[in-house]
Design a protein around this motif. Structure first.
Motif, PDB file in Angstrom:
ATOM      1  N   ARG A   7      -1.986  26.009  21.892  1.00 34.31           N
ATOM      2  CA  ARG A   7      -1.065  25.191  21.090  1.00 34.31           C
ATOM      3  C   ARG A   7       0.077  26.043  20.543  1.00 34.31           C
ATOM      4  O   ARG A   7       1.226  25.604  20.494  1.00 34.31           O
ATOM      5  CB  ARG A   7      -1.812  24.494  19.956  1.00 34.31           C
ATOM      6  N   ARG A  59       2.662  26.601  23.249  1.00 35.61           N
ATOM      7  CA  ARG A  59       3.281  25.371  23.744  1.00 35.61           C
ATOM      8  C   ARG A  59       4.135  24.679  22.682  1.00 35.61           C
ATOM      9  O   ARG A  59       4.651  23.589  22.910  1.00 35.61           O
ATOM     10  CB  ARG A  59       2.211  24.435  24.296  1.00 35.61           C
ATOM     11  N   ARG A  60       4.308  25.334  21.528  1.00 34.44           N
ATOM     12  CA  ARG A  60       5.175  24.777  20.485  1.00 34.44           C
ATOM     13  C   ARG A  60       6.597  24.624  21.027  1.00 34.44           C
ATOM     14  O   ARG A  60       7.063  25.440  21.820  1.00 34.44           O
ATOM     15  CB  ARG A  60       5.219  25.697  19.258  1.00 34.44           C
ATOM     16  N   GLU A  61       7.263  23.605  20.530  1.00 28.11           N
ATOM     17  CA  GLU A  61       8.636  23.356  20.949  1.00 28.11           C
ATOM     18  C   GLU A  61       9.537  24.543  20.633  1.00 28.11           C
ATOM     19  O   GLU A  61      10.464  24.857  21.387  1.00 28.11           O
ATOM     20  CB  GLU A  61       9.168  22.088  20.264  1.00 28.11           C
ATOM     21  N   SER A  62       9.257  25.234  19.540  1.00 26.91           N
ATOM     22  CA  SER A  62      10.080  26.382  19.140  1.00 26.91           C
ATOM     23  C   SER A  62      10.009  27.536  20.150  1.00 26.91           C
ATOM     24  O   SER A  62      10.870  28.404  20.154  1.00 26.91           O
ATOM     25  CB  SER A  62       9.651  26.883  17.761  1.00 26.91           C
ATOM     26  N   LEU A  70       9.753  26.899  23.493  1.00 22.56           N
ATOM     27  CA  LEU A  70      10.144  26.330  24.771  1.00 22.56           C
ATOM     28  C   LEU A  70      11.165  27.233  25.455  1.00 22.56           C
ATOM     29  O   LEU A  70      12.196  27.586  24.875  1.00 22.56           O
ATOM     30  CB  LEU A  70      10.739  24.932  24.551  1.00 22.56           C
ATOM     31  N   ARG A  77      10.870  30.326  25.998  1.00 21.47           N
ATOM     32  CA  ARG A  77      10.719  31.732  25.595  1.00 21.47           C
ATOM     33  C   ARG A  77       9.331  32.263  25.932  1.00 21.47           C
ATOM     34  O   ARG A  77       9.072  33.442  25.760  1.00 21.47           O
ATOM     35  CB  ARG A  77      10.975  31.881  24.102  1.00 21.47           C
ATOM     36  N   GLU A 119       7.094  33.699  17.278  1.00 19.18           N
ATOM     37  CA  GLU A 119       8.237  32.800  17.110  1.00 19.18           C
ATOM     38  C   GLU A 119       9.484  33.566  16.656  1.00 19.18           C
ATOM     39  O   GLU A 119      10.593  33.243  17.068  1.00 19.18           O
ATOM     40  CB  GLU A 119       7.898  31.696  16.107  1.00 19.18           C
TER      41      GLU A 119
END
Length: 188
Positions: A62, A65-68, A70, A72, A184
């Motif tokens: 998870r 696979r976070r949008e933040s 995406l 990278r 992140e």
């Protein structure tokens, strides 16, 4: 050319939960069907079906696979272990000036299996880190799930100590949020 003697020697070097027996002649009608049946018996699906398996550590999956993240993070990246020539698939890779290969692992119920896994991870990780690919420095990060009641605390410590000795970074589940923030902030 490989012979039956080569196979017997190979079998003698293996010891784990799957026990290899010496080769014996057997008569089969359709070899492909027989092998697929044996594979289904061992692993639950025929070898020709694509494997759709659940992530080893869902929380880690998870995170990546976070949008933040995406674009990278990369998934299921094939890597060849230098000198050994073995291929493996690294589930998560991100770059921050260094290519970080993130490998989730769950300790086995037995001390022997946990330590064997740690030895394998240490060797592979050390070789990957000491032999850059295309002049790109690589680091191996093992996210280690220490399931309560599965691996004694002393074994967990020995596994972590061994990996750290080989400069393999260990992220334990308790530090997963910190690791997520780091990824992140630094992944590009």
């Amino acid at each position: 050319t490989r012979s039956e003697d080569d196979l017997v020697r190979f079998i003698g070097t293996r010891a784990n939960e799957i026990v290899l027996t010496p080769p014996r002649p057997i008569k089969v009608g359709d070899p492909t069907e027989t092998l697929d049946g044996l594979y289904r018996e061992l692993f639950g699906r025929p070898s020709s079906e694509p494997q759709q398996r659940e992530p080893l550590i869902p929380e880690l999956d998870r995170l990546f696979r976070r949008e933040s993240l995406l674009g990278r993070a990369r998934f299921n990246v094939p890597v060849t272990v230098p000198l050994l020539g073995q291929s493996l698939v690294v589930p998560y890779v991100f770059s921050n000036g260094v290519e970080n290969l993130v490998r989730p692992e769950v300790l086995s119920r037995t001390e022997g299996h946990s330590l064997n896994k740690a030895e394998r991870l240490a060797l592979e990780g050390d070789l990957i880190q000491r032999h850059p690919e295309k002049d790109q420095e690589r680091k191996v990060i093992v996210v280690l799930q220490l399931v309560s009641g599965r691996a004694p605390e002393s074994v967990q410590k020995r596994v972590c100590d061994l990996l750290k000795e080989y400069r393999i970074r260990v992220v334990q589940m308790a530090a997963l949020d910190e690791f997520a923030a780091e990824v992140e902030a630094s992944a590009h």
